[in-house]
Design a protein around this motif. Structure first.
Motif, PDB file in Angstrom:
ATOM      1  N   THR A  77      -2.629  -4.918   2.779  1.00 28.91           N
ATOM      2  CA  THR A  77      -1.190  -5.061   2.985  1.00 28.91           C
ATOM      3  C   THR A  77      -0.465  -4.103   2.056  1.00 28.91           C
ATOM      4  N   LEU A  78       0.423  -3.277   2.631  1.00 30.29           N
ATOM      5  CA  LEU A  78       1.148  -2.266   1.869  1.00 30.29           C
ATOM      6  C   LEU A  78       2.642  -2.519   1.970  1.00 30.29           C
ATOM      7  N   ASN A  79       3.377  -2.133   0.925  1.00 32.20           N
ATOM      8  CA  ASN A  79       4.831  -2.238   0.990  1.00 32.20           C
ATOM      9  C   ASN A  79       5.426  -0.916   1.439  1.00 32.20           C
ATOM     10  N   ARG A  90       6.591  -4.602   5.490  1.00 33.18           N
ATOM     11  CA  ARG A  90       5.208  -4.769   5.059  1.00 33.18           C
ATOM     12  C   ARG A  90       4.297  -4.258   6.177  1.00 33.18           C
ATOM     13  N   LEU A 138      -0.478  -4.230  -1.832  1.00 27.78           N
ATOM     14  CA  LEU A 138      -0.096  -5.516  -2.406  1.00 27.78           C
ATOM     15  C   LEU A 138      -1.277  -6.467  -2.502  1.00 27.78           C
ATOM     16  N   GLU A 139      -2.146  -6.445  -1.488  1.00 27.38           N
ATOM     17  CA  GLU A 139      -3.324  -7.299  -1.507  1.00 27.38           C
ATOM     18  C   GLU A 139      -4.356  -6.792  -0.514  1.00 27.38           C
ATOM     19  N   ALA A 187       2.387   1.057  -1.684  1.00 32.21           N
ATOM     20  CA  ALA A 187       1.577   0.398  -2.712  1.00 32.21           C
ATOM     21  C   ALA A 187       0.804  -0.742  -2.059  1.00 32.21           C
TER      22      ALA A 187
END
Length: 301
Positions: A285-287, A270, A293-294, A291
């Motif tokens: 926050t990215l994966n 993350r 995430l929030e 993408a």
């Protein structure tokens, strides 16, 4: 349908029934007459173009010889219809490459100043062009702010300021496609992964490496570049009087500096990218697939 049937269907879809070896493909277009045919198709006001009109445009009297060269292009680079001849994608790609200057132009230009200041030392920035690569860098400390391919044709009929703007738009486009899994060169599948083992051309130790599994095209980026067109990021800036469309990526510290990106988890990975502006900070926050995430907004005051 069983899993084996699905796999079998996928294999049939991907099977190449009329492929041409790359060496043979280059041999086909390595001929002045055939390149002239492709250029004549490109210059035509309307397509398809009749056989007789094509022959007249390139000035070849011998109909049989002209047809020989035309048929060498048919199937891979041009397609024949009832109304005449037209491009296939590969044929258009060849002509576009010639127009871009990738095959026949090798210009150089002196470094010129660009907007923004260095994220490392606050010094001025300049653009440097060499070997079809354009780089944004600080002449004082040498810190890089991105270096990517820029075809020679992109320099034509543009001021230095317009070249810089075109480069900014090109970089955004390249990274958007790569992050979406599409190769900017061949449209093949791109695989991406997060790396923490050294700085890329954007000065980012935490970076994203993109590689096309089909043609081998590679591209590295700072994770923040993925956020340039994210709706929440765009609105966060717009609400504070900043239009991201009008800001070159290299003037946005979270696109070119390690300071604003961190790996917060490793299994699964993350990333968190901080975007400070006008007393507030957007945190995204990215994966591992980049993408979002929030997103949250925190006050810095």
């Amino acid at each position: 349908m069983s899993q084996s049937d699905v796999s079998s269907d996928r294999e049939r879809v991907l099977e190449c029934t009329d492929c041409l070896d790359p060496a043979d493909a280059f041999a086909l277009i390595g001929n002045e007459t055939r390149l002239s045919i492709l250029e004549a198709l490109w210059a035509a006001e309307d397509r398809p173009v009749a056989f007789s009109e094509l022959r007249r445009e390139i000035g070849m009297r011998d109909s049989a010889q002209f047809n020989y060269h035309l048929q060498k292009l048919a199937g891979q680079f041009v397609v024949q219809t009832d109304a005449g001849y037209d491009f296939k994608h590969a044929g258009e790609k060849v002509v576009r490459s010639v127009i871009a200057g990738s095959f026949n132009e090798h210009p150089t230009i002196d470094p010129f100043p660009v907007a923004g200041s260095c994220v490392a030392c606050d010094g001025p920035l300049e653009a440097r062009y060499r070997d079809e690569q354009l780089a944004i860098a600080c002449p004082d400390c040498g810190h890089g702010h991105g270096e990517y391919g820029f075809p020679p044709g992109g320099l034509n009929d543009r001021t230095r300021e317009e070249v810089a703007d075109a480069f900014d738009q090109r970089v955004r486009h390249l990274h958007c496609l790569a992050a979406d899994g599409v190769c900017p060169e061949c449209s093949g599948r791109v695989e991406s992964h997060i790396a923490e083992d050294g700085a890329c051309c954007l000065g980012a130790t935490v970076r994203v490496d993109h590689e096309c599994v089909q043609c081998g095209y590679t591209l590295c980026s700072a994770p923040g570049l993925r956020l340039l067109d994210h709706s929440r990021v765009v609105s966060f800036h717009r609400e504070r009087g900043v239009s991201l469309d009008e800001r070159p990526y290299w003037t946005l510290p979270w696109c070119v500096s390690d300071e604003y990106t961190a790996v917060v988890e490793h299994d699964p990975i993350r990333l968190r990218v901080r975007l400070p502006l006008a007393g507030d900070e957007l945190r995204a926050t990215l994966n591992e697939d980049l993408a979002v995430l929030e997103t949250t907004i925190e006050s810095l005051e």
